[in-house]
Design a protein around this motif. Structure first.
Motif, PDB file in Angstrom:
ATOM      1  N   ASN A 270      -2.647  -2.007  10.469  1.00  0.00           N
ATOM      2  CA  ASN A 270      -1.931  -1.130  11.398  1.00  0.00           C
ATOM      3  C   ASN A 270      -0.728  -1.788  12.069  1.00  0.00           C
ATOM      4  O   ASN A 270      -0.242  -1.302  13.093  1.00  0.00           O
ATOM      5  CB  ASN A 270      -2.910  -0.587  12.459  1.00  0.00           C
ATOM      6  N   PHE A 320      -7.211   4.745  11.700  1.00  0.00           N
ATOM      7  CA  PHE A 320      -7.305   3.576  10.816  1.00  0.00           C
ATOM      8  C   PHE A 320      -8.771   3.209  10.691  1.00  0.00           C
ATOM      9  O   PHE A 320      -9.549   3.478  11.603  1.00  0.00           O
ATOM     10  CB  PHE A 320      -6.522   2.398  11.417  1.00  0.00           C
ATOM     11  N   GLN A 343       3.124   6.406  12.589  1.00  0.00           N
ATOM     12  CA  GLN A 343       2.468   6.137  11.302  1.00  0.00           C
ATOM     13  C   GLN A 343       3.490   6.021  10.204  1.00  0.00           C
ATOM     14  O   GLN A 343       4.458   6.789  10.188  1.00  0.00           O
ATOM     15  CB  GLN A 343       1.590   7.332  10.921  1.00  0.00           C
TER      16      GLN A 343
END
Ligand code: NCD
Ligand code: ZN
Length: 347
Positions: A270, A320, A343
């Motif tokens: 992430n 995630f 994102q």
């Protein structure tokens, strides 16, 4: 909806490991990143160009089908590293940097350098051929408090080394202190610094308040809030001497959740979402591309990537996985402790 298009980013400090863990984690980097400087601290470490060539092949073999990703290989500096082997590695295009771990500084660093005089022939050769030295900038002297190890390293090791070899290009990796930032800013052209995702987000409270939280423990250990703010200011400033090196360092949970847990935070999954959040918070989204995609290549003498990635800010936070499963066990993914609305748009 807000969107942001950047040149495809690179990661200038990454641990991919080997075997089952490599297989499980490589896709989390190659999904978004075009290139990464690959850390050589395997067991046993990557010390010769022959080792690096074989490791590079294992990385490429583990890549998900269709992903294009260039591993930039490094050698683990020991007191016995052969300057000719290093020079050949650079000439052949295989080796992008040599990594200095002071002996005992971190995971798998017992073979690192104890006596810098022994490493001088290699360092002199690197200065001559323009090959950067990546440093884990912490002393390992038992008397020095763990929170002071970076500042003491700068004063007692790094500065004397740079005075002795002013032509050597040095990357101070995963800078965690205002001292490190100031030291890099005081340099002229031959010193740069990488900054991790997690050090922009957590301070030492994340590790210790309300219980001991091993998944926020890494080395160099996160410091006080004033240091985190100095890192944020440097990263979001656009200053070409600072760029992203995630130091994403996967360890399976049993090796972190125990009486003597390993250092390392797994952020590959992430990172781009975390960084967009951080840069937006600091009104610096226009500087994100410099940090992730431009300053690093310029420092390593490479072209920035031609391809781009696009991030979207969505109302609904991104989901995630909490863990990445590997054949060796689960690996906990970094939790920034705030929702991630940015994102990467997957192609
Ligand atoms: C790294 C690892 O696990 O290999 N750990 C970490 O906390 N960053 C080693 C390192 O880069 O120090
Ligand atoms: Zn590292």
């Amino acid at each position: 909806m807000k969107t942001l298009t950047l040149r495809r980013p690179d990661d200038w400090h990454l641990h991919l490991r080997d075997g089952d863990v490599l297989q499980a984690v490589i896709g989390d980097t190659s999904r978004h990143f075009a290139r990464a400087i690959i850390m050589p601290n395997l067991v046993p470490p990557v010390v010769t160009t022959t080792d690096a060539k074989a490791y590079r092949e294992r990385i490429l073999a583990a890549l998900p089908a269709g992903d294009r990703f260039e591993p930039l290989m490094t050698l683990y500096l020991t007191e016995h590293t052969d300057p000719d082997d290093v020079e050949e590695g650079k000439k052949s295009g295989l080796i992008s940097a040599v990594k200095l771990y002071p002996a005992g500084a971190t995971t798998n660093s017992h073979g690192g350098v104890r006596d810098f005089n022994k490493a001088m022939p290699v360092l002199e050769r690197m200065a001559k051929i323009g090959l950067p030295l990546c440093v884990h900038g912490e002393v390992t002297t038992p008397e020095v408090d763990i929170f002071d190890r970076e500042a003491v390293f700068i004063e007692t090791v790094l500065d004397p080394l740079r005075q002795r070899l002013p032509e050597l290009k040095v990357t101070m990796e995963h800078v965690t202190t205002a001292d490190g930032i100031d030291y890099i800013k005081s340099s002229k052209g031959n010193l740069a610094g990488s900054i991790t995702t997690h050090h922009l987000i957590i301070n030492r409270n994340a590790i210790l308040v309300g219980g001991i939280r091993p998944h926020y423990y890494c080395l160099p250990v996160a410091k006080r809030e004033n240091h985190r703010l100095a890192l944020r200011a440097a990263a979001t400033s656009g200053d070409a001497r600072f760029f992203l090196g995630t130091d994403s360092a996967p360890h399976v949970d049993p090796l972190k959740e125990c009486a003597c847990g390993c250092a390392g935070i797994y952020t590959s999954v992430n990172t781009m979402s975390c960084l967009a959040h951080v840069f937006e918070d600091d009104n610096a989204l226009d500087k994100l591309e410099a940090f992730t995609s431009l300053n690093g290549p310029a420092w390593y003498g490479l072209k920035p990537n031609e391809e781009t990635i696009t991030l979207e800010k969505r109302d609904e936070p991104a989901r995630f996985p909490d863990k990445r499963d590997s054949g060796a066990g689960p690996i906990t993914v970094f939790d920034p402790m705030f929702p991630l609305h940015w994102q990467v748009v997957e192609k």
